[in-house]
Design a protein around this motif. Structure first.
Motif, short mmCIF file in Angstrom:
data_model
loop_
_atom_site.label_atom_id
_atom_site.label_comp_id
_atom_site.label_asym_id
_atom_site.label_seq_id
_atom_site.Cartn_x
_atom_site.Cartn_y
_atom_site.Cartn_z
N GLY A 238 42.22 43.93 41.88
CA GLY A 238 42.76 42.92 42.79
C GLY A 238 42.69 41.52 42.24
N HIS A 239 41.70 41.24 41.36
CA HIS A 239 41.56 39.88 40.85
C HIS A 239 42.36 39.67 39.58
N PHE B 59 29.40 31.62 50.73
CA PHE B 59 30.53 32.04 49.89
C PHE B 59 30.54 31.37 48.53
N ASN C 173 30.36 31.35 44.65
CA ASN C 173 30.64 32.34 43.62
C ASN C 173 29.50 32.30 42.60
N LYS D 4 31.08 34.04 35.85
CA LYS D 4 32.53 34.22 35.98
C LYS D 4 33.08 35.19 34.93
N SER E 123 35.13 40.35 35.74
CA SER E 123 35.22 38.90 35.67
C SER E 123 35.31 38.39 37.10
N ALA E 124 35.39 37.07 37.22
CA ALA E 124 35.66 36.43 38.50
C ALA E 124 34.52 36.55 39.49
N ILE F 151 34.43 38.07 43.43
CA ILE F 151 35.72 38.46 44.01
C ILE F 151 35.93 39.98 43.97
N CYS G 277 33.84 41.48 46.75
CA CYS G 277 34.44 41.25 48.06
C CYS G 277 35.62 42.18 48.28
N ASN G 278 36.41 42.41 47.21
CA ASN G 278 37.54 43.33 47.34
C ASN G 278 37.07 44.72 47.71
#
Lengths: 151, 182
Positions: free
Chosen positions: A35-36, A99, A101, A105, A113-114, A117, A120-121
């Motif tokens: 998703g990211h 929230f 991050n 990263k 990565s990210a 995120i 959360c997905n």
């Protein structure tokens, strides 16, 4: 209708379902894990995962689908997804604010990565998939059950 | 841009068919056609995230609607007071069209949005969140509160549906219920 609903559909549908349901489940997992990076995300992936179970239930009847994903497991996954999302949000306080991050990263365009995120997905997909499956079960099966009782 | 107008006309025709047709199943199919057209319109406008979500939710809604409405005729009531009803309808239509005409002149031109906040997201999204998909970085990082609220809405909806359609009420202490009733 209700009797055919219990037993599932014809042999052709069952055979095709056996071939396709795993692919649909895998595609849903692919969509939510990537998703990211690519279009999609937790919501769409969760709905596709729920659709694979609904597919199984329409073709084979409810017994088979409940063997794969029981009602207790569905409700556990739904509440667990919501709590997991909230916990990820709350653990941002370890570094500063809600929230945040807080995970490294990493390199862009990689699967890992990210930061938070992807997590959360995954949480949202659990929630959405189990929740929509529960809504389907509630709206479709319980209605046919009550119709049987009237007879 | 011409294909977008063709799609819009197709969707409007589908919506009118869904309202006017007598058979309930045909109406559900027409609603599904409208949703499919909407997802293709999102694709043309280069929003694949929204298109995927729209497509899968549309399929799920279609399955639920067909399963729930098949072989079930809902009574359709056309009682009296048609003059009063159509008068109110015409009145509200006039008000909404007037408001929409006023509001549409204030909006920015189609395809040229105001990029005050969005340009910051576009420039710094990749470096701040590390997510290559900017939509994902917006809904789960910059605007994660929105997603939390949406998750709460879905959770409440599931609880509400399960509460409304269950067959047994609250159990007494020690009362056993057959497993198939739950």
């Amino acid at each position: 209708m209700s009797k055919e609903h219990q037993a599932g559909m014809s042999l052709i549908v069952k055979t095709i379902t056996r071939l396709t349901v795993g692919l649909i489940l895998l595609y849903g997992i692919y969509i939510l894990l990537h998703g990211h990076i690519s279009p999609g995300g937790g919501f769409a992936g969760g709905v596709i995962v729920a659709l694979s179970f609904i597919h199984l239930m329409l073709a084979y009847g409810k017994e088979m689908a409940f063997k794969k994903l029981s009602k207790g497991a569905a409700s556990f996954l739904e509440s667990g997804g919501a709590i997991m999302f909230l916990l990820i949000a709350l653990s941002g306080f370890s570094g500063g604010y809600f929230f945040l991050n807080f995970i490294n990263k990493g390199e862009p365009f990689r699967l890992f990565s990210a930061g938070i995120i992807p997590l959360c997905n995954i949480a949202i997909s659990f929630k959405v998939g189990a929740g929509l499956f529960a809504i389907f079960v509630a709206l479709v099966l319980l209605k046919t059950n009550s119709k049987e009782k009237e007879r | 841009m011409i294909e977008l107008y063709i799609l819009l006309i197709f969707m409007i025709i589908g919506a009118i068919v869904a309202i006017e047709v007598k058979d309930l199943l045909s109406s559900v199919v027409a609603v599904g056609a409208v949703g499919l057209g909407l997802s293709i319109a999102f694709l043309i406008l280069k929003a694949p995230d929204v298109a995927i979500t729209q497509l899968v939710v549309e399929i799920l809604c279609l399955i639920i609607l067909i399963r729930a409405t098949l072989k079930k005729d809902l009574p359709f009531s056309t009682s009296g007071r048609w003059f009063f009803n159509s008068l109110i309808t015409a009145g509200f239509l006039t008000i909404f069209l007037f408001m929409a005409a006023e509001a549409l002149q204030q909006l920015p031109k189609f395809g040229q949005p105001i990029m005050r906040v969005a340009s910051t997201y576009l420039q710094q999204g990749l470096s701040e969140t590390g997510a290559a998909n900017l939509v994902s970085s917006v809904i789960l990082d910059f605007r994660a509160y929105d997603t939390l609220g949406e998750a709460t809405v879905l959770f409440t909806a599931v609880i509400g549906v399960l509460t409304l359609v269950r067959r047994i009420g609250r159990k007494k202490i020690g009362e056993k219920v057959k497993a198939e009733d739950e």
